[in-house]
Each structure stands twice: as C-alpha cells, then as structure tokens.
Design an enzyme around this catalytic site. Structure first.
Site, PDB file in Angstrom:
ATOM      1  CD  GLU A  96     -13.903  10.083 -11.198  1.00 44.67           C
ATOM      2  OE1 GLU A  96     -14.883   9.594 -12.003  1.00 44.67           O
ATOM      3  OE2 GLU A  96     -13.794  11.461 -11.279  1.00 44.67           O
ATOM      4  CG  HIS A 122     -38.430  10.897   9.799  1.00 42.57           C
ATOM      5  ND1 HIS A 122     -39.346  10.489  10.916  1.00 42.57           N
ATOM      6  CD2 HIS A 122     -37.567  12.121  10.242  1.00 42.57           C
ATOM      7  CE1 HIS A 122     -39.120  11.786  11.836  1.00 42.57           C
ATOM      8  NE2 HIS A 122     -38.526  12.525  11.491  1.00 42.57           N
ATOM      9  CE  LYS A 146     -15.640   7.933 -19.374  1.00 48.35           C
ATOM     10  NZ  LYS A 146     -14.891   8.924 -19.569  1.00 48.35           N
TER      11      LYS A 146
END
Length: 554
Positions: free
Chosen positions: A359, A390, A518
């Site tokens: 960000e 793994h 937004k």
C-alpha cells in the site's frame, strides 16, 4: 529543495549508472564461491542492533555492491529525507500532511511541532487515556449491563486498524493478560461475524469501533451488526455505552452511534492506518498484553527509530534492507519478496507487511505526479516457514523467478516440546543454505550413483535434481520474541519501506488506488439492490450484477 517537492529521476543519477555497470560485472557471481574464497564473509555482512541480528551475507553482493548502494542512498538525499520525516515536514505531499508515526514512540518530554503546535503532550495524553481504560478493564472495574466484568474485547476495524494490532497481539500471546480475550472483526462477510459472536456473551463483551472517519463501510456495517446483536441478546440502548467505545477522529458520528465522548480515543491525520498500531488503534494490543508491555513495544520501536536516524548507512538495518530490495527489484528483475517467519506466533507478520509495503510503495507516479522511471514496490508474500517448505518453497528453489526472501526466527521458544525448536531453527537455516548453495549436476549425479542407481537412470533423473542455488535471502534472528524486539522489528520494516520510496521518488503515505474501488462499490451495490437502474460502466460488471440478481436468495 525537499525530496518530496522535487523528486529525482533516479535512473539518471551517476550512482544508478554505476550500479548498472556493476550489475553486469556481477552476472556470474557465485555466493558459494564467495563463501569459499572469504572466511570473513559472514562477519562482513552481519549486523546486530535493537535486539535483532541480521545476516545478509547470503546475498548477491560484495563490499563494492554495498558501497555503491550506499552511494545511491546518499546521492538521492536519504539523510535529508529521514530528517524531514522525523521533523514533521509534509512528506505526504499529495495530502499535504506529515507522516509522524515515529512521534507515537517518542518519550514524554520530547517536543515536536506540527503547524506550530507541539503534538507530544497530546500523544502522551492519549497514552494515559489508554492506560486508564486498560487498568479499569483488567481490574474488573469496567462492567457490562448486568454488572459482570468484561471478559472479551472485539476490535472492529479493517486494514491498518486490524492487521497491525492482530499481528502484535498474536505475536505476544505469551504475554497475554489472563481474564481478557481479544478478538478481531474485519471482513464484511457475515460468516465471520456469525462465527465470532457464537463464542461471545453480550453482557461481558466490549466492542472497539476503530475507524478514523467512523464511516469505513466494512467497519460501520460490522459495528451496526454488533449493536443489533447486543440489543437482541438483552442489552439496552441506555447501557450501550458500557459495551461500545471508539477510536476515531469523527466524534459526532461516534456519539450519534451511542458512544460516550469520554470513550472516544482520538486519531490524527498525520498517522496513516498502516502505521497506526502505535496509536490508540493499538488499544486492543494494550488490552491483550497489558500497558507495561505495550510501552515496551513502543520503546523497542523507538530504539529502531534512533538506529535508523543515527547509524551510518553501511551499518543501518532498514537502509541496508531497503537498498537490497532496490538491488533485486531494479537490477535483477525480482518482482516479489517472500517473508518467511519460523515462529507460530509471528504467523501474521506477512499479512501486515503486505499492507505496509504494497500500500505504501505500490505507486506508479512520483511525488510531483510524473511517471516513475523504474519498477517500484514488489509483491510481498509468504507464511510460516516449515509449512511453506511443504508448499511453495519448491518455487523458491527450482522456479524460474528470482525471489529474495527474509527468514525470521527466534532462538528460544516459549513452549519447548522435546527437540522441536532445534529442528525448527535447523529447518530455517537449512532453507537459506539450500537457496544459496543449490545442487550442481555433478553433485546430483554422484548422489544418485551412491544409491546404486543404474547410469541410464542417473542421466534421466539428474537434471530434475539440479537446484540452481545462488538465490538471495536475509536471516533475522531474535533471542526470543518480546514486546521490545517486536517493536523494533516492525519499525525496521516501516523504515525499510520509506528508504525505497525515497529512492524511487514516490509517496509512501497515500493510497489513492484504494479509494477508486470504494467509490465504484457504491454504484455496484445500488445496482445489485435495484436502487440504481442505469447500467454499469462496462458489460462484464453489468453481466455479473445480472447473474447475482437472478440467483440471489436472502
């Protein structure tokens, strides 16, 4: 002129050109050979400060590389930029604000002016306010509507109001105050709310609504759901103040929600969300680990602040880590960076660093609005070390991409079980060693022959067992995770991100890309619910809206 007013074209600087030439000279550099040739390589490329030990010897560097990178830092004016950051200059140029998360860690008695006003008394006033609340809850004096003491605290917040506090409270679980459990509610997905409230009793639960604007969609929706749940469980409007407090700069909205003014903790516009765990946003941390430990966290961050400001660049942890990131991202083509904590309690550090780094430095224009001249922030990813071995470590070892990695590991476990921690530490070291050494074709063939495998099979299998090696990594070692050391560790990464932003000439403290989604989200919601009849801006979005509307139930 200040760096944030007149950003440079870093690629035009002599230091950058020198690094370009050096990169060509380093094309055939082998870490394996470098270690064999220089017994002092480890001591030359290690550093200890603020309770952290950094080994950066397993990197594609020589002492000349370090000198050239430090030269770049000096040429871009990093020292002046650090001073501007600490002095409260408007380094967040697009919003005309300082970025003063470091002020939140400074000791009482310090002075720091913003617009002619000393902000330090307010910083410590809020710290005292936090101390008072934490004491009342821990002592059982803060009671719910049935007069029972608070046993559970739910922090409602998202982004920086969630990731940093969650990281710290879980990383320091061994320091947790008994009797008060802390929970986090971030996602607007109703399933998260349902699963959390199934474990709670309204009469002993306190909600912290953390939103600077008190208007963050996800946070406000979850706060409204929590309020409805509280009322449905037997709580009353008159007693709501016992169960809801806020961290916000919008007092009027918080009061309208039902929160008393004295239970609203302020936020300042000179602290960005991803840098805010040191502020009242860290209230759930203080409730989880106690006020003395919270102050130790701040103190550890402050020691790193001092180190960053005062240590020479050649021996400065955040500076060196930032420069290494530039080295790989801009000269070796690395597109991502792995964070690999070998500690269960640090399992969320990758999520916090994703926000902190991506960000902050996910930008494509410089401070003056002109396009950047080079790549900027990398993708940050990773997870708990042994589990990753793994899963995705295979890509680190034999994939086609160069992916630098940070290994983070403590020497001492809080919960020793047999020889588990020795194996954990051994796994961490062996992974960084394997990335560096690799396995040659000759070694792969010899290994297969030693197992008695026929020669024709050796020739078939050997190429698959070759591991290129020469993959860079840093190893950060702490004696044991503590509030002070964790504070230093998180602050170190904050400053690393800032170093890179200065070199690239970008603003690490705004996030305009977040805002567009937004804004568009409101229109999509209105079309989903039928409140908006006009079509979406594109056929794909409209098609998905129609698909939802044709099938959604409930």
């Amino acid at each position: 002129m200040a760096y944030y007013r007149t950003p440079h074209d870093v690629t035009a600087l002599p230091a950058w050109q020198a690094l370009n030439q050096h990169r060509q000279a380093m094309q055939d550099f082998s870490m394996r050979e470098a270690f064999n040739a220089d017994p002092q390589r480890f001591s030359q490329f290690t550093l200890s400060s603020c309770g952290l030990f950094l080994d950066y010897s397993k990197n594609l560097i020589t002492s000349e590389t370090r000198d050239l990178l430090v030269g770049l830092a000096k040429e871009v004016g990093l020292k002046d930029a650090i001073n501007s950051l600490y002095a409260g200059e408007p380094v967040n140029s697009s919003e005309g604000r300082p970025a003063l998360h470091t002020a939140l860690r400074r000791p009482v008695g310090d002075k720091l002016s913003v617009n002619g006003v000393n902000i330090m008394p307010d910083v410590h006033k809020v710290l005292n306010q936090i101390t008072d609340l934490v004491g009342r809850i821990h002592d059982g004096l803060w009671r719910g509507y049935t007069e029972k003491p608070i046993t559970d605290v739910v922090n409602i917040g998202i982004g920086g109001s969630f990731l940093g506090p969650e990281l710290v409270s879980e990383a320091l679980l061994s320091y947790a105050h008994k009797g008060v459990r802390c929970h986090y509610l971030a996602n607007i997905d109703g399933s998260e709310f349902h699963e959390l409230t199934m474990k709670l009793r309204a009469e002993t639960t306190l909600f912290i609504v953390s939103s600077k604007s008190f208007n963050t969609l996800e946070t406000l929706k979850n706060a409204q759901a929590a309020r409805a749940w509280y009322l449905a469980q037997g709580g009353s409007e008159a007693e709501l103040y016992r169960h809801f407090i806020a961290v916000s700069s919008n007092n009027a909205a918080a009061v309208a929600f039902g929160i008393r003014e004295e239970n609203i903790f302020p936020m300042w516009d000179w602290v960005g969300g991803r840098y805010s765990l040191w502020s009242a946003i860290g209230l759930p941390i203080a409730l989880a680990i106690g006020m003395s430990n919270f102050k130790e966290l701040l103190s550890g961050a402050y020691t790193m602040d001092q180190h960053f400001q005062n240590a020479p660049f050649e021996a400065n942890m955040p500076v060196l880590l930032g420069l290494l990131g530039v080295w790989y991202g801009n000269f070796w083509g690395a597109q991502s960076h792995a964070i690999l904590p070998y500690d269960h309690y640090l399992r969320n550090i990758t999520k916090h660093l994703q926000q902190l780094d991506m960000e902050s430095n996910g930008k494509s224009v410089r401070q003056d609005g002109t396009p950047v001249a080079t790549d900027t922030g990398p993708v940050i990813w990773g997870g708990v070390g042994c589990n990753g071995q793994h899963a995705y470590h295979q890509l680190l070892h034999q994939g086609t991409q160069l992916i630098p990695a940070d290994f983070i590991v403590p020497i001492v476990s809080f919960n020793p079980v047999s020889d588990h921690h020795q194996w954990l530490y051994a796994n961490c070291l062996s992974q960084s060693q394997a990335l560096m050494l690799g396995k040659t074709r000759v070694e792969a063939e010899a290994e297969l022959r030693d197992k008695g495998i026929p020669e024709d099979e050796v020739q078939k299998l050997a190429p698959h067992k070759v591991i290129p090696g020469n993959r860079p990594s840093n190893t950060l070692v702490v004696e044991r995770i503590s509030p002070r050391r964790l504070g230093a560790l998180v602050a170190m990464y904050e400053h690393k991100v800032f170093v890179q932003s200065v070199i690239w000439g970008i603003n690490a403290f705004d996030q305009w890309g977040v805002e567009l989604g937004k804004e568009l989200g409101k229109g999509v919601y209105n079309r989903l619910t039928g409140a908006e009849e006009t079509s979406a801006e594109d056929a794909s979005t409209q098609g998905l809206i129609n698909y939802f509307r044709g099938r959604h139930r409930g």
